[in-house]
Scaffold this motif. Structure first.
Motif, PDB file in Angstrom:
ATOM      1  N   LEU A 145     -65.050   0.994  23.343  1.00 52.16           N
ATOM      2  CA  LEU A 145     -63.995   0.398  24.169  1.00 52.16           C
ATOM      3  C   LEU A 145     -62.596   0.808  23.711  1.00 52.16           C
ATOM      4  N   GLU A 146     -62.404   0.949  22.393  1.00 47.59           N
ATOM      5  CA  GLU A 146     -61.077   1.248  21.870  1.00 47.59           C
ATOM      6  C   GLU A 146     -60.727   2.739  21.879  1.00 47.59           C
ATOM      7  N   LEU A 147     -61.738   3.614  21.708  1.00 45.95           N
ATOM      8  CA  LEU A 147     -61.439   5.029  21.488  1.00 45.95           C
ATOM      9  C   LEU A 147     -61.924   5.984  22.571  1.00 45.95           C
ATOM     10  N   ALA A 148     -63.029   5.649  23.211  1.00 48.13           N
ATOM     11  CA  ALA A 148     -63.646   6.589  24.156  1.00 48.13           C
ATOM     12  C   ALA A 148     -62.800   6.769  25.409  1.00 48.13           C
ATOM     13  N   ASP A 149     -62.868   7.949  25.968  1.00 41.34           N
ATOM     14  CA  ASP A 149     -62.204   8.281  27.228  1.00 41.34           C
ATOM     15  C   ASP A 149     -60.687   8.127  27.162  1.00 41.34           C
ATOM     16  N   ARG A 150     -60.141   8.325  25.972  1.00 39.30           N
ATOM     17  CA  ARG A 150     -58.687   8.286  25.798  1.00 39.30           C
ATOM     18  C   ARG A 150     -58.253   9.600  25.161  1.00 39.30           C
ATOM     19  N   LYS A 151     -57.413  10.300  25.847  1.00 41.01           N
ATOM     20  CA  LYS A 151     -57.013  11.640  25.402  1.00 41.01           C
ATOM     21  C   LYS A 151     -56.425  11.643  23.999  1.00 41.01           C
ATOM     22  N   GLN A 152     -55.691  10.609  23.634  1.00 41.24           N
ATOM     23  CA  GLN A 152     -55.034  10.598  22.331  1.00 41.24           C
ATOM     24  C   GLN A 152     -56.026  10.535  21.166  1.00 41.24           C
ATOM     25  N   TYR A 153     -57.293  10.168  21.420  1.00 40.40           N
ATOM     26  CA  TYR A 153     -58.295  10.089  20.356  1.00 40.40           C
ATOM     27  C   TYR A 153     -59.332  11.208  20.417  1.00 40.40           C
ATOM     28  N   MET A 154     -59.243  12.075  21.403  1.00 38.63           N
ATOM     29  CA  MET A 154     -60.277  13.092  21.606  1.00 38.63           C
ATOM     30  C   MET A 154     -60.417  14.023  20.400  1.00 38.63           C
ATOM     31  N   ASP A 155     -59.320  14.517  19.847  1.00 37.99           N
ATOM     32  CA  ASP A 155     -59.400  15.412  18.692  1.00 37.99           C
ATOM     33  C   ASP A 155     -59.986  14.687  17.485  1.00 37.99           C
ATOM     34  N   LEU A 156     -59.602  13.448  17.282  1.00 34.74           N
ATOM     35  CA  LEU A 156     -60.161  12.654  16.184  1.00 34.74           C
ATOM     36  C   LEU A 156     -61.671  12.505  16.342  1.00 34.74           C
ATOM     37  N   LEU A 157     -62.119  12.159  17.538  1.00 35.00           N
ATOM     38  CA  LEU A 157     -63.551  11.977  17.770  1.00 35.00           C
ATOM     39  C   LEU A 157     -64.319  13.282  17.578  1.00 35.00           C
ATOM     40  N   LYS A 158     -63.754  14.392  18.026  1.00 37.96           N
ATOM     41  CA  LYS A 158     -64.409  15.690  17.833  1.00 37.96           C
ATOM     42  C   LYS A 158     -64.558  16.001  16.351  1.00 37.96           C
ATOM     43  N   THR A 159     -63.515  15.762  15.575  1.00 36.94           N
ATOM     44  CA  THR A 159     -63.545  16.024  14.133  1.00 36.94           C
ATOM     45  C   THR A 159     -64.580  15.142  13.441  1.00 36.94           C
ATOM     46  N   VAL A 160     -64.580  13.860  13.753  1.00 40.03           N
ATOM     47  CA  VAL A 160     -65.545  12.926  13.165  1.00 40.03           C
ATOM     48  C   VAL A 160     -66.964  13.356  13.515  1.00 40.03           C
ATOM     49  N   HIS A 161     -67.182  13.725  14.758  1.00 42.02           N
ATOM     50  CA  HIS A 161     -68.525  14.103  15.200  1.00 42.02           C
ATOM     51  C   HIS A 161     -69.004  15.386  14.528  1.00 42.02           C
ATOM     52  N   LEU A 162     -68.153  16.386  14.405  1.00 41.44           N
ATOM     53  CA  LEU A 162     -68.564  17.630  13.744  1.00 41.44           C
ATOM     54  C   LEU A 162     -68.933  17.384  12.288  1.00 41.44           C
ATOM     55  N   LYS A 163     -68.194  16.499  11.602  1.00 41.50           N
ATOM     56  CA  LYS A 163     -68.552  16.139  10.226  1.00 41.50           C
ATOM     57  C   LYS A 163     -69.887  15.406  10.200  1.00 41.50           C
ATOM     58  N   TYR A 164     -70.097  14.506  11.159  1.00 44.19           N
ATOM     59  CA  TYR A 164     -71.361  13.768  11.240  1.00 44.19           C
ATOM     60  C   TYR A 164     -72.525  14.738  11.442  1.00 44.19           C
ATOM     61  N   MET A 165     -72.331  15.708  12.315  1.00 39.86           N
ATOM     62  CA  MET A 165     -73.372  16.703  12.575  1.00 39.86           C
ATOM     63  C   MET A 165     -73.658  17.513  11.307  1.00 39.86           C
ATOM     64  N   LYS A 166     -72.631  17.873  10.593  1.00 40.17           N
ATOM     65  CA  LYS A 166     -72.789  18.683   9.388  1.00 40.17           C
ATOM     66  C   LYS A 166     -73.631  17.960   8.335  1.00 40.17           C
ATOM     67  N   TYR A 167     -73.401  16.659   8.177  1.00 37.43           N
ATOM     68  CA  TYR A 167     -74.061  15.922   7.117  1.00 37.43           C
ATOM     69  C   TYR A 167     -75.311  15.176   7.544  1.00 37.43           C
ATOM     70  N   ASN A 168     -75.553  15.051   8.826  1.00 42.32           N
ATOM     71  CA  ASN A 168     -76.704  14.257   9.289  1.00 42.32           C
ATOM     72  C   ASN A 168     -77.668  15.004  10.199  1.00 42.32           C
ATOM     73  N   GLY A 169     -77.290  16.151  10.652  1.00 48.24           N
ATOM     74  CA  GLY A 169     -78.144  16.864  11.601  1.00 48.24           C
ATOM     75  C   GLY A 169     -78.346  18.287  11.175  1.00 48.24           C
ATOM     76  N   LYS A 170     -78.555  19.095  12.139  1.00 51.31           N
ATOM     77  CA  LYS A 170     -78.720  20.519  11.901  1.00 51.31           C
ATOM     78  C   LYS A 170     -77.349  21.146  11.693  1.00 51.31           C
ATOM     79  N   ASN A 171     -77.306  22.245  11.012  1.00 49.42           N
ATOM     80  CA  ASN A 171     -76.029  22.902  10.761  1.00 49.42           C
ATOM     81  C   ASN A 171     -75.394  23.401  12.053  1.00 49.42           C
ATOM     82  N   VAL A 172     -74.102  23.279  12.112  1.00 54.25           N
ATOM     83  CA  VAL A 172     -73.327  23.723  13.259  1.00 54.25           C
ATOM     84  C   VAL A 172     -72.630  25.015  12.877  1.00 54.25           C
ATOM     85  N   VAL A 173     -72.587  25.936  13.804  1.00 56.63           N
ATOM     86  CA  VAL A 173     -71.909  27.216  13.549  1.00 56.63           C
ATOM     87  C   VAL A 173     -70.418  27.003  13.586  1.00 56.63           C
TER      88      VAL A 173
END
Length: 89
Positions: free
Chosen positions: A61-89
């Motif tokens: 509710l606070e962060l999704a679908d808001r342009k001002q948080y999109m870069d933050l969410l992308k950064t957080v997600h890529l780190k999450y993928m790196k440490y919890n999933g398969k490696n990202v190129v």
């Protein structure tokens, strides 16, 4: 189950009974959210894991679908993928 939810669960090795944490705060996630939704310039292609993020209701509710948080969410997600999933190129 929505196809993008299945994609997310499969990628991280979760099933419907798994505890999935919010990628932002660590609370229990209740949504698999598109980081950049189609209406905000997201891809018109099929869903991709790089654009899907687990979120608790509060963060959604606070962060999704808001342009001002999109870069933050992308950064957080890529780190999450790196440490919890398969490696990202």
């Amino acid at each position: 189950m929505k196809p993008y939810t299945k994609l997310y669960l499969d990628y991280f090795g979760y099933d419907t009974s798994s505890f999935i944490s919010c990628e932002v705060c660590g609370a229990k996630a209740v949504d698999i959210n598109h980081i950049q939704c189609r209406g905000m310039g997201g891809t018109k292609k099929k869903d991709v894991i790089e654009n899907l993020m687990a979120m608790c209701r509060k963060c959604h509710l606070e962060l999704a679908d808001r342009k001002q948080y999109m870069d933050l969410l992308k950064t957080v997600h890529l780190k999450y993928m790196k440490y919890n999933g398969k490696n990202v190129v």
